[in-house]
Design a protein around this motif. Structure first.
Motif, PDB file in Angstrom:
ATOM      1  N   VAL A  74       0.837  -1.208   0.000  1.00 53.86           N
ATOM      2  CA  VAL A  74       0.000   0.000   0.000  1.00 53.86           C
ATOM      3  C   VAL A  74       0.868   1.253   0.000  1.00 53.86           C
ATOM      4  CG1 VAL A  74      -1.674   1.333   1.348  1.00 53.86           C
ATOM      5  CG2 VAL A  74      -1.987  -1.130   1.039  1.00 53.86           C
ATOM      6  N   ALA A  75       1.944   1.265   0.789  1.00 58.52           N
ATOM      7  CA  ALA A  75       2.823   2.434   0.835  1.00 58.52           C
ATOM      8  C   ALA A  75       3.460   2.695  -0.526  1.00 58.52           C
ATOM      9  CB  ALA A  75       3.900   2.230   1.901  1.00 58.52           C
ATOM     10  N   HIS A  76       3.940   1.625  -1.177  1.00 54.75           N
ATOM     11  CA  HIS A  76       4.512   1.795  -2.515  1.00 54.75           C
ATOM     12  C   HIS A  76       3.441   2.270  -3.503  1.00 54.75           C
ATOM     13  CE1 HIS A  76       8.680   0.423  -2.260  1.00 54.75           C
ATOM     14  NE2 HIS A  76       8.276  -0.461  -1.359  1.00 54.75           N
ATOM     15  N   SER A  77       2.248   1.723  -3.371  1.00 52.30           N
ATOM     16  CA  SER A  77       1.162   2.109  -4.272  1.00 52.30           C
ATOM     17  C   SER A  77       0.818   3.583  -4.115  1.00 52.30           C
ATOM     18  CB  SER A  77      -0.077   1.250  -3.987  1.00 52.30           C
ATOM     19  OG  SER A  77       0.203  -0.123  -4.180  1.00 52.30           O
ATOM     20  N   GLN A  78       0.782   4.045  -2.876  1.00 51.55           N
ATOM     21  CA  GLN A  78       0.484   5.462  -2.644  1.00 51.55           C
ATOM     22  C   GLN A  78       1.505   6.358  -3.323  1.00 51.55           C
ATOM     23  OE1 GLN A  78       0.370   5.245   1.638  1.00 51.55           O
ATOM     24  NE2 GLN A  78      -1.873   5.160   1.705  1.00 51.55           N
ATOM     25  N   SER A  79       2.769   5.950  -3.274  1.00 52.66           N
ATOM     26  CA  SER A  79       3.814   6.736  -3.929  1.00 52.66           C
ATOM     27  C   SER A  79       3.650   6.722  -5.443  1.00 52.66           C
ATOM     28  CB  SER A  79       5.186   6.171  -3.540  1.00 52.66           C
ATOM     29  OG  SER A  79       6.220   6.849  -4.225  1.00 52.66           O
ATOM     30  N   ILE A  80       3.387   5.542  -5.991  1.00 56.43           N
ATOM     31  CA  ILE A  80       3.222   5.415  -7.440  1.00 56.43           C
ATOM     32  C   ILE A  80       2.023   6.202  -7.943  1.00 56.43           C
ATOM     33  CG2 ILE A  80       2.630   3.753  -9.269  1.00 56.43           C
ATOM     34  CD1 ILE A  80       4.300   1.687  -7.621  1.00 56.43           C
ATOM     35  N   LEU A  81       0.949   6.221  -7.146  1.00 59.50           N
ATOM     36  CA  LEU A  81      -0.315   6.832  -7.586  1.00 59.50           C
ATOM     37  C   LEU A  81      -0.452   8.299  -7.185  1.00 59.50           C
ATOM     38  CD1 LEU A  81      -2.685   3.861  -6.660  1.00 59.50           C
ATOM     39  CD2 LEU A  81      -1.856   4.471  -8.948  1.00 59.50           C
ATOM     40  N   GLU A  82       0.608   8.857  -6.624  1.00 57.09           N
ATOM     41  CA  GLU A  82       0.517  10.217  -6.091  1.00 57.09           C
ATOM     42  C   GLU A  82       0.051  11.226  -7.134  1.00 57.09           C
ATOM     43  OE1 GLU A  82       3.231  13.200  -3.308  1.00 57.09           O
ATOM     44  OE2 GLU A  82       4.114  11.413  -4.215  1.00 57.09           O
ATOM     45  N   GLN A  83       0.464  11.032  -8.376  1.00 62.96           N
ATOM     46  CA  GLN A  83       0.098  11.967  -9.453  1.00 62.96           C
ATOM     47  C   GLN A  83      -1.033  11.441 -10.335  1.00 62.96           C
ATOM     48  OE1 GLN A  83       1.549  14.951  -9.359  1.00 62.96           O
ATOM     49  NE2 GLN A  83       2.756  14.216  -7.608  1.00 62.96           N
ATOM     50  N   VAL A  84      -1.701  10.371  -9.879  1.00 66.53           N
ATOM     51  CA  VAL A  84      -2.769   9.761 -10.685  1.00 66.53           C
ATOM     52  C   VAL A  84      -4.109  10.037  -9.996  1.00 66.53           C
ATOM     53  CG1 VAL A  84      -3.635   7.638 -11.755  1.00 66.53           C
ATOM     54  CG2 VAL A  84      -1.168   7.964 -11.433  1.00 66.53           C
ATOM     55  N   ASP A  85      -4.802  11.066 -10.443  1.00 65.02           N
ATOM     56  CA  ASP A  85      -6.060  11.450  -9.795  1.00 65.02           C
ATOM     57  C   ASP A  85      -7.139  10.390  -9.947  1.00 65.02           C
ATOM     58  OD1 ASP A  85      -4.918  13.853  -9.031  1.00 65.02           O
ATOM     59  OD2 ASP A  85      -5.667  14.946 -10.795  1.00 65.02           O
ATOM     60  N   ALA A  86      -7.059   9.599 -11.001  1.00 68.68           N
ATOM     61  CA  ALA A  86      -8.121   8.633 -11.302  1.00 68.68           C
ATOM     62  C   ALA A  86      -8.016   7.348 -10.496  1.00 68.68           C
ATOM     63  CB  ALA A  86      -8.120   8.307 -12.790  1.00 68.68           C
ATOM     64  N   ALA A  87      -6.945   7.195  -9.700  1.00 68.56           N
ATOM     65  CA  ALA A  87      -6.749   5.940  -8.971  1.00 68.56           C
ATOM     66  C   ALA A  87      -6.347   6.212  -7.534  1.00 68.56           C
ATOM     67  CB  ALA A  87      -5.686   5.076  -9.658  1.00 68.56           C
ATOM     68  N   THR A  88      -6.760   5.314  -6.648  1.00 66.87           N
ATOM     69  CA  THR A  88      -6.380   5.416  -5.240  1.00 66.87           C
ATOM     70  C   THR A  88      -6.181   4.009  -4.692  1.00 66.87           C
ATOM     71  OG1 THR A  88      -6.957   6.463  -3.122  1.00 66.87           O
ATOM     72  CG2 THR A  88      -8.730   5.325  -4.293  1.00 66.87           C
ATOM     73  N   VAL A  89      -5.568   3.912  -3.515  1.00 69.90           N
ATOM     74  CA  VAL A  89      -5.313   2.612  -2.900  1.00 69.90           C
ATOM     75  C   VAL A  89      -5.818   2.635  -1.469  1.00 69.90           C
ATOM     76  CG1 VAL A  89      -2.952   3.248  -2.210  1.00 69.90           C
ATOM     77  CG2 VAL A  89      -3.574   0.828  -2.429  1.00 69.90           C
ATOM     78  N   VAL A  90      -6.348   1.497  -1.037  1.00 67.47           N
ATOM     79  CA  VAL A  90      -6.911   1.330   0.298  1.00 67.47           C
ATOM     80  C   VAL A  90      -6.256   0.127   0.950  1.00 67.47           C
ATOM     81  CG1 VAL A  90      -9.007   0.734   1.580  1.00 67.47           C
ATOM     82  CG2 VAL A  90      -9.132   2.343  -0.330  1.00 67.47           C
ATOM     83  N   GLN A  91      -5.852   0.261   2.211  1.00 65.65           N
ATOM     84  CA  GLN A  91      -5.350  -0.897   2.949  1.00 65.65           C
ATOM     85  C   GLN A  91      -6.505  -1.538   3.693  1.00 65.65           C
ATOM     86  OE1 GLN A  91      -1.972  -0.275   5.532  1.00 65.65           O
ATOM     87  NE2 GLN A  91      -2.262  -2.254   6.550  1.00 65.65           N
TER      88      GLN A  91
END
Length: 230
Positions: A74-91
């Protein structure tokens, strides 16, 4: 453990790539059917060729919610998706459907069709956790016209290899539960399974010229299918 798994199943790296290719084909198929929202359960780390990349390439208005219970993923995903408004991650744990859906409803409109993705996930859900019941909770949360994609490990046609893989995973933090084709089909209860049905993963709507030559599809040890909510 990966090295031991590859000794048992030398095709494992190629099988994992085949599984990800199925994910991409399933997303494109759902988009062709009008789906613009995706709930990717057990997503891991969304890297190259993942759901939001495929979805946004096909439909710029698509939205994606990734869900994983691993805080590192989840932490890595949050970093990867930081500039992607259309996607988010939930733990969250996918077996706690109420919690997952509560988070997802903040980002997706459940009055419109949703593509639910359970790719290489349910073979880590033991019978004691009622995998069919878990699937049913998500099925009941979405409207007609929504879809479910499943890929699932199997020992069918694997002989001793299948038993050896189960024994290896039984010594890990994530025991593997192999299920046969009939059991995977039962996970689609309440869905209309789209053609070609539940098949070995390379055979699910392959793109022209992409079936590996000389490698029997059953060597992937993975079934795949997509169902539509009636």
């Amino acid at each position: 453990m990966a090295e031991q798994a590859i000794r048992i199943l030398p095709e494992l790296p190629a099988n994992m790539r085949a599984n990800r290719a199925f994910l991409r084909r399933a997303v494109r198929y759902m988009i062709s059917q009008g789906v613009r929202q995706f709930l990717d359960l057990g997503s891991g780390i969304p890297t190259v060729g993942n759901v939001h990349e495929v979805a946004l390439r096909e439909a710029p208005d698509a939205r994606v919610v990734y869900v994983d219970n691993d805080p590192v993923a989840v932490a890595h995903s949050q970093s990867i998706l930081e500039q992607v408004d259309a996607a988010t991650v939930v733990q969250a744990d996918i077996t706690d459907a109420d919690a997952v859906l509560g988070h997802a409803r903040s980002h997706l409109d459940f009055t419109r069709p949703v593509g639910v993705l359970m790719v290489a996930l349910l073979h880590f859900v033991p019978e004691s956790a009622d995998p069919a019941g878990v699937v049913a909770r998500y099925r009941d949360a979405v409207v007609p016209g929504s879809f479910l994609a499943i890929s699932h490990g199997t020992a069918d046609e694997q002989g001793e290899r299948g038993r050896a893989m189960e024994a290896l995973y039984s010594r890990s933090a994530n025991p593997l539960v192999s299920r046969d084709r009939a059991a995977v089909e039962r996970l689609f209860d309440g869905f209309e399974i789209v053609e070609p049905g539940v098949v070995f993963v390379p055979l699910w709507r392959p793109e022209p010229g992409t079936l590996p030559s000389g490698t029997p599809p059953e060597r992937t040890a993975t079934y795949a299918g997509v169902g539509r909510v009636r």
